[in-house]
Structures are given as structure tokens and as C-alpha cells.
Design a protein around this motif. Structure first.
Motif, short mmCIF file in Angstrom:
data_model
loop_
_atom_site.label_atom_id
_atom_site.label_comp_id
_atom_site.label_asym_id
_atom_site.label_seq_id
_atom_site.Cartn_x
_atom_site.Cartn_y
_atom_site.Cartn_z
N UNK A 135 31.80 28.85 -38.36
CA UNK A 135 31.69 29.14 -39.54
C UNK A 135 30.67 31.39 -39.76
N UNK A 136 30.79 31.38 -40.99
CA UNK A 136 31.04 32.78 -41.09
C UNK A 136 29.37 32.86 -41.67
N UNK A 185 25.37 32.95 -28.47
CA UNK A 185 26.05 34.24 -27.74
C UNK A 185 27.43 33.64 -28.96
N UNK A 186 28.18 34.41 -28.93
CA UNK A 186 29.52 34.87 -29.31
C UNK A 186 29.57 34.85 -30.65
N UNK A 187 28.99 35.38 -31.40
CA UNK A 187 29.39 35.72 -32.58
C UNK A 187 28.72 37.25 -32.37
N UNK A 188 29.28 37.94 -32.91
CA UNK A 188 29.24 39.73 -32.95
C UNK A 188 28.53 40.41 -33.96
N UNK A 215 31.00 31.72 -32.78
CA UNK A 215 31.15 31.36 -34.30
C UNK A 215 31.70 32.53 -34.91
N UNK A 216 31.38 32.81 -35.94
CA UNK A 216 31.23 34.40 -36.84
C UNK A 216 30.43 34.63 -37.30
#
Length: 237
Positions: free
Chosen positions: A99-100, A142-145, A121-122
Motif C-alpha cells: 500500500x502507498x 513499522x517498515x513504512x519509511x 507497506x509503503x
């Protein structure tokens, strides 16, 4: 699942008299085995498949839905705001997809949402605040920069980019009376300042003129007294 009726009365289970259906579901991040399935149990678990493309908008019409799990798929695109219509939703897991975009503000308005996982996700932008969102831990995002804001340690650099322009205008109009009103106040203040300064100069100049007039009067009186003394001396001689 589109029916909001709660099913009052005696609890009923799926299956016949001699056989009861069972299922393994992931509820609020925990994998559970339900040896019996209540007919009022409304949950969708489609995790760990190979689903692609976007999350269907029709999910928002499942008014009685308690849980929704689409984790560990290959879903892309934006998270639609339609899940914000699911006022009975208690858990939502969209982790490990692609997902963005931003997290829909509508999700933060769900007061029954006790569990949310959007990790891996993104997603980008500011994490919205809400009664339930404020209780979620940072590992669920987490892990969504591109995400920033509470509960993540990453702060948003430019807060003006996190708020839609329409919201900024509405807040300015509501809290400060609008630009037109402020411009009127500033114009009045400027005119009053100029008028005050001008009046001050007039007062100062009038005082200077008064002092100058008094000085001339004193000099004139001295000259008159001097001329009278000279006249007396000449007369005595």
C-alpha cells in the motif's frame, strides 16, 4: 455482513446437530481456532494469499464486520477511506502488502478499533491522531519509511505538508476570523499609527512654537527695559 441486526436471543452456531463447523482465524494479531462458529461472528480473514491490485471499495458496505485481515498479500494502491464506515470494526490487519499514500483519516475515527496493523507497506505522511490511534504501538506502523509522527520516533519535518490546504484555511478562518478580517484590523491599526504619529508631531511642533514665542517675549521685554533705562539716563543728563 451487510446487515447491522445483532441477532438477539439464544446464540446459534453454524453447522448441523451432528457436526459443528470450525475455523482458524487471526484475531487482533493472535491466531485462534474456533471449534464452533457463531452465526453472528462476522470476520474476514484472507491473509497469506497472492491477492493483487487494490483493496475493494465495497468493503465499506459490510456494516456488521468485526474483523478484517488482508495481511501478507500483494495489494497495491491507496488504502480506501471506505473502511471508515465500519463502525463495529474491532481489528484491521493490512500489514505486509504494498500500500502507498497516506493513512485515511477516517480510520482514526473508528472508536471500536482495538487492533490495527499497517506495518511493512509503503505508506507515507503523518499518522492521523484519534482516540484509538493514540493507543497503538509504533511496531504496528513499522517498515513504512515515509510515515512520521506519533507513535513513531520519526517526527514530521514540515507540519504544513501534513495538513490538507483546505483544513489549514478552515482553521485560519475559524480561529483568527479570516484573512479579510485580519487585513481590515491591520489597515486600521496602520492608519491609527500614522495618525497618532502625525498628531504627536503636531503637538511637539506646537510646543516648540510656544517655547519660541515665550523666548521672543522675554527678549522683547529685555529690549524694552533696556531702551527705557537709556531714555532715563539721557533725560537726566
Amino acid at each position: 455482513m451487510m446487515n447491522r441486526e445483532k441477532g438477539w436471543g439464544k446464540l446459534q452456531y453454524m453447522g448441523g446437530l451432528g457436526y459443528q463447523d470450525s475455523v482458524i482465524v487471526t484475531m487482533k494479531g493472535l491466531e485462534l481456532r474456533l471449534v464452533k462458529i457463531l452465526t453472528v461472528f462476522t470476520s474476514i480473514d484472507l491473509s497469506s494469499n497472492h491477492f493483487v491490485e487494490e483493496l475493494p471499495m465495497d468493503v465499506g458496505s459490510l456494516k456488521s464486520l468485526k474483523g478484517l485481515n488482508f495481511s501478507h498479500n500483494n495489494l497495491t494502491g491507496y488504502i480506501p477511506p471506505s473502511p471508515g464506515n465500519l463502525t463495529d470494526l474491532e481489528w484491521l490487519d493490512l500489514s505486509s502488502n504494498k500500500f502507498t499514500g497516506r493513512i485515511p483519516r477516517e480510520l482514526a475515527d473508528l472508536t471500536s478499533l482495538a487492533f490495527l496493523n499497517l506495518s511493512e507497506n509503503r505508506l507515507t505522511g503523518h499518522i492521523p491522531r484519534g482516540p484509538q490511534f493514540n493507543t497503538f504501538k509504533n511496531d504496528l506502523f513499522a517498515e513504512n519509511s515515509g510515515l512520521c509522527g506519533f507513535p513513531l520516533p520519526k517526527t514530521c519535518k514540515n507540519s504544513s505538508r501534513e495538513t490538507p490546504p483546505e483544513t489549514i484555511l478552515q482553521e485560519n478562518d475559524t480561529e483568527h476570523g479570516g484573512w479579510f478580517e485580519w487585513r481590515t484590523i491591520l489597515m486600521g491599526y496602520g492608519c491609527g499609527t500614522v495618525a497618532g504619529i502625525s498628531l504627536g508631531y503636531i503637538i511637539i511642533d506646537s510646543k516648540k512654537l510656544e517655547r519660541l514665542a515665550r523666548s521672543f517675549d522675554r527678549k522683547g521685554a529685555k529690549m524694552r527695559r533696556k531702551s527705557r533705562r537709556n531714555a532715563r539716563r539721557s533725560y537726566q543728563r
